[in-house]
Design a protein around this motif. Structure first.
Motif, mmCIF file in Angstrom:
data_model
loop_
_atom_site.group_PDB
_atom_site.id
_atom_site.type_symbol
_atom_site.label_atom_id
_atom_site.label_comp_id
_atom_site.label_asym_id
_atom_site.label_seq_id
_atom_site.Cartn_x
_atom_site.Cartn_y
_atom_site.Cartn_z
ATOM 1 N N LEU A 187 -23.622 -43.193 4.928
ATOM 2 C CA LEU A 187 -23.020 -41.950 4.444
ATOM 3 C C LEU A 187 -22.009 -42.317 3.362
ATOM 4 N N LEU A 188 -22.393 -42.057 2.093
ATOM 5 C CA LEU A 188 -21.502 -42.313 0.970
ATOM 6 C C LEU A 188 -20.650 -41.072 0.744
ATOM 7 N N GLN A 189 -19.359 -41.231 0.914
ATOM 8 C CA GLN A 189 -18.437 -40.095 0.863
ATOM 9 C C GLN A 189 -17.676 -40.122 -0.466
ATOM 10 N N TYR A 190 -17.882 -39.043 -1.229
ATOM 11 C CA TYR A 190 -17.255 -38.882 -2.550
ATOM 12 C C TYR A 190 -16.109 -37.893 -2.382
ATOM 13 N N LEU A 220 -14.191 -43.412 -2.966
ATOM 14 C CA LEU A 220 -15.508 -43.595 -2.361
ATOM 15 C C LEU A 220 -15.365 -44.326 -1.041
ATOM 16 N N PHE A 221 -15.938 -43.707 -0.020
ATOM 17 C CA PHE A 221 -15.899 -44.291 1.318
ATOM 18 C C PHE A 221 -17.336 -44.416 1.841
ATOM 19 N N LEU A 222 -17.470 -45.233 2.862
ATOM 20 C CA LEU A 222 -18.800 -45.429 3.444
ATOM 21 C C LEU A 222 -18.687 -45.497 4.961
ATOM 22 N N SER A 223 -19.616 -44.806 5.647
ATOM 23 C CA SER A 223 -19.751 -44.922 7.099
ATOM 24 C C SER A 223 -21.197 -45.269 7.425
ATOM 25 N N GLU A 224 -21.368 -45.941 8.538
ATOM 26 C CA GLU A 224 -22.708 -46.341 8.994
ATOM 27 C C GLU A 224 -23.030 -45.603 10.291
ATOM 28 N N TRP A 225 -24.259 -45.143 10.423
ATOM 29 C CA TRP A 225 -24.680 -44.457 11.640
ATOM 30 C C TRP A 225 -24.822 -45.478 12.760
ATOM 31 N N ILE A 226 -24.140 -45.211 13.880
ATOM 32 C CA ILE A 226 -24.074 -46.163 14.978
ATOM 33 C C ILE A 226 -24.656 -45.518 16.233
ATOM 34 N N ILE A 279 -16.462 -45.940 11.510
ATOM 35 C CA ILE A 279 -15.172 -45.863 10.817
ATOM 36 C C ILE A 279 -15.373 -46.069 9.317
ATOM 37 N N LYS A 280 -14.714 -45.213 8.534
ATOM 38 C CA LYS A 280 -14.906 -45.230 7.090
ATOM 39 C C LYS A 280 -14.406 -46.548 6.480
ATOM 40 N N GLN A 281 -15.173 -47.017 5.511
ATOM 41 C CA GLN A 281 -14.786 -48.188 4.729
ATOM 42 C C GLN A 281 -14.473 -47.717 3.325
ATOM 43 N N ASN A 282 -13.313 -48.108 2.803
ATOM 44 C CA ASN A 282 -12.921 -47.699 1.456
ATOM 45 C C ASN A 282 -13.616 -48.616 0.448
ATOM 46 N N LEU A 283 -14.706 -48.105 -0.142
ATOM 47 C CA LEU A 283 -15.476 -48.914 -1.089
ATOM 48 C C LEU A 283 -14.719 -49.140 -2.384
ATOM 49 N N SER A 284 -13.909 -48.167 -2.763
ATOM 50 C CA SER A 284 -13.152 -48.321 -4.008
ATOM 51 C C SER A 284 -12.172 -49.480 -3.890
ATOM 52 N N ASP A 285 -11.426 -49.526 -2.775
ATOM 53 C CA ASP A 285 -10.469 -50.613 -2.586
ATOM 54 C C ASP A 285 -11.172 -51.964 -2.458
ATOM 55 N N ALA A 286 -12.395 -51.941 -1.880
ATOM 56 C CA ALA A 286 -13.129 -53.200 -1.688
ATOM 57 C C ALA A 286 -13.896 -53.615 -2.938
ATOM 58 N N ASN A 287 -13.741 -52.845 -4.007
ATOM 59 C CA ASN A 287 -14.443 -53.124 -5.268
ATOM 60 C C ASN A 287 -15.957 -53.147 -5.078
ATOM 61 N N LEU A 288 -16.442 -52.292 -4.171
ATOM 62 C CA LEU A 288 -17.880 -52.191 -3.938
ATOM 63 C C LEU A 288 -18.455 -50.901 -4.499
ATOM 64 N N ALA A 289 -17.584 -50.075 -5.116
ATOM 65 C CA ALA A 289 -18.060 -48.828 -5.685
ATOM 66 C C ALA A 289 -17.079 -48.357 -6.743
#
Length: 653
Positions: free
Chosen positions: A138-141, A152-158, A183-193
């Motif tokens: 789930l890519l959250q804009y 940009l955040f990312l969650s995975e279906w568990i 749990i959401k992962q901040n892709l922007s902070d991780a330089n992944l998006a």
């Protein structure tokens, strides 16, 4: 790389649709052609019951609701009424996924757009959105700061099974039960998006055909790019079969979902598949060939000992075998991007394996098709026959390519094996060279059966079959590639006949006019008479046979017994290579003893008693009385042999 605008750059107004930098890719259509590989999806009305309206979520559906509740109803503009979304995948060492969204107008308040990437494309119970699978993304804009700064955040279906024993409270973003979004992962902070939104209007001229001719108001178009490889890891393969866009009217993860654009099928992946198409050099699809996947290590581009086998999760080599499921084809799926080689490790019978091929797996090419051609191996079957067509043993044959073109074609003679008698076969001969030309083979008879002339060399091609199949008796001559007919060698016997002549200075002397009969097991095959030189000859005799030479002994001679002669020379009379045999006859003689009584007046008479013996021959003339005028020969019926004779004559004792 795809062009992603940075709205924090004062010199850049934000997201746009056309390409700003030379060489980059963007969403705009160029001369009416869309960016190759992009997917653009329009919002569509749906029908629920008897109502047809905008697709929407209802009944308090939130992100974790499984399945979401789909309804037909209008979505207020202030809740981010969505219009289109797009997806584009590109490779640049890693796999990058690019997305865009458009909406009716810039709503007031905080809004969020979420892209849900599902591995499955099968619909869930609502018959619209796909079934969720552990690992879906789930890519959250999220738009903060008045809707101008995308995060940009990312969650995975568990699922409980994929949680690895962890509790829902510790891994779920907003719920205490499985399944859930993690749990959401901040892709922007991780330089992944990276993402941006248009802070200025976009004119129709710059809208690339995405605006329905009206252009875009500010903050109604946004785009993002995320590094799929960086998110899932370079060693994990994942494929998404569908994607759809939805909106939330609050930055709260538990806020109700409103509008969505129904899913579209896609094949977003950080992996790809390699399909093998296997044929033989006759153009036929070939099953039973196994191909093993290798990592192409330095030096890349060539297959060698430095390359390592790729193993699956169970530690087994990654491989496929043609014919499963389609004739002549097999496919290896879920191969991570990188450099690889395929080697044919299982070769169908009677084929030369194809050379290994090295290649690059690029997820932007979902299926890479590689063609492999195996060369057929065949056999040559030769029959050795006599003049009557009967199989003849004792020959040896060798074969050599008449037009060799590569290392797989034999350039040294190969011996053909004899089995059964008279049939000679050799396997493992390429039917065609590497250029596809049918190979011609020269077959030579290198050992000739005794008593036969050899046959000339002959040329033929190999038959796609094995010697084991072709030499099952009975063998039809029509199934033989070549028949070598050998003519039998002629044999000859030269007879020399001599005798003794007391009147000649040379002894022994030739004995002309003597008849000889030559016979084999079946009877007399010929008769000859000695000439003035005491010689006679008979040819056209079977090689290898034994003949009996028997003299018709002339009267007055002591003859010899028949003699056996074996024909093992190739000869005709007069060639000097005839088989020879000699006969010498001893001339015989006889003597006569007569007795005469001398008185002439007729009144007196005497007799003589005679006994003759010969040394080694016994008594020749037994005791016999001879009277006046009587005589006695040494033999009345037979001539005597040469010997020393002693005669005792007793006169009237």
């Amino acid at each position: 790389m795809f062009e992603i605008e940075d709205s924090t750059n004062p010199a850049d107004p934000g997201a746009n649709i056309v390409t700003d930098d030379a060489g980059n890719i963007d969403w705009a259509e160029m001369d009416g052609d869309p960016t190759p590989g992009r997917i653009v999806v329009d919002d569509m009305d749906i029908t629920i019951g008897n109502k047809t309206d905008d697709s929407a979520f209802g009944q308090g559906t939130s992100e974790d609701t499984e399945p979401p509740s789909v309804v037909a109803g209008g979505v207020p503009p202030n809740k981010s009424d969505l219009k289109k979304f797009g997806v584009y995948v590109e490779e640049d060492g890693d796999t990058f996924v690019n997305v865009f969204w458009t909406r009716v107008q810039d709503p007031s308040g905080t809004t969020n757009m979420d892209f849900e990437f599902n591995q499955s494309s099968s619909p869930s119970a609502n018959n619209v959105t796909p079934i969720r699978t552990a690992g879906d993304l789930l890519l959250q804009y999220d738009l903060a700061n008045g809707g101008t700064n995308p995060e940009l955040f990312l969650s995975e279906w568990i699922t409980q099974a994929s949680a690895g024993g962890a509790s829902a409270a510790s891994v779920c973003e907003a719920t205490n039960k499985f399944p859930c979004w993690g749990i959401k992962q901040n892709l922007s902070d991780a330089n992944l998006a990276a993402g941006s939104i248009n802070n200025d209007p976009i004119s129709n001229a710059d809208a690339g055909g995405l605006d329905e001719g009206m252009g875009f108001d500010e903050r109604t178009f946004g785009e993002a790019q995320f590094n799929l490889t960086g998110i899932v890891g370079a060693e994990e393969c994942i494929t998404f079969g569908s994607v759809y866009l939805k909106s939330r009217s609050s930055d709260s993860f538990t806020a109700a979902l409103k509008d969505f654009i129904p899913p579209v099928a896609t094949s977003i992946t950080n992996c790809a598949a390699v399909k093998v198409v296997k044929k033989d050099d006759n153009g036929s699809l070939l099953n039973g060939a196994t191909f093993t996947l290798y990592q192409d290590n330095e030096p890349v581009g060539t297959f060698g000992e430095e390359d390592s086998v790729v193993l699956d999760g169970g530690g087994d080599p990654v491989a496929c075998t043609t014919g499963i499921p389609l004739d002549g084809e097999c496919q290896i799926n879920d191969i991570l991007a990188g450099l690889y080689c395929l080697d044919e490790t299982g070769v169908p019978a009677n084929h030369i394996p194809a050379d290994p091929q090295c290649f690059e797996v690029d997820p932007s090419v979902p299926v890479l098709t590689l063609m492999f051609t195996d060369r057929q191996l065949g056999s040559i079957l030769v029959k050795k026959a006599d003049e009557d067509g009967a199989a003849l043993d004792g020959a040896e044959f060798k074969v050599i390519a008449a037009n060799p073109a590569d290392d797989d074609v034999p350039t040294l003679p190969v011996t053909l094996t004899e089995a059964p008698t008279g049939f000679h076969c050799v396997d493992g001969l390429p039917i065609r060279d590497a250029l596809g030309t049918v190979i011609s083979y020269t077959v030579s008879e290198t050992m000739i059966p005794p008593g036969y002339f050899g046959a000339s060399d002959a040329e033929t091609s190999a038959e796609f079959d094995t010697c084991a199949n072709r030499t099952v008796e009975p063998i039809d001559d029509a199934d033989v590639d070549l028949i070598f007919v050998n003519e039998r060698k002629p044999g000859a016997i030269k007879i020399t006949k001599t005798t003794k002549d007391i009147n000649s200075e040379l002894n022994p002397v030739p004995h002309p006019g003597v008849t000889f009969n030559i016979s084999n097991a079946e009877g007399v095959v010929g008769s000859v008479v000695t000439d003035a030189n005491g010689e006679a000859c008979l040819d056209e005799l079977e090689f290898g046979e034994i003949f009996s030479v028997d003299e018709v002994t002339p009267v007055g001679y002591e003859g010899e017994s028949a003699k056996n002669v074996e024909i093992d020379n190739d000869a005709v009379c007069g060639s000097g290579n005839e088989e020879t045999v000699s006969f010498h006859n001893t001339p015989l003689g006889k003597f006569t003893i007569s007795y005469e009584s001398l008185p002439m007046d007729g009144h007196g008479a005497t007799k003589a008693t005679v006994t003759c013996t010969g040394e080694g021959v016994g008594t020749v003339i037994a005791e016999v009385d001879l009277f006046d005028g009587d005589s006695q020969a040494s033999s009345e019926l037979n001539f005597e042999t040469q010997a020393t004779y002693t005669c005792t004559i007793v006169v009237d004792p």
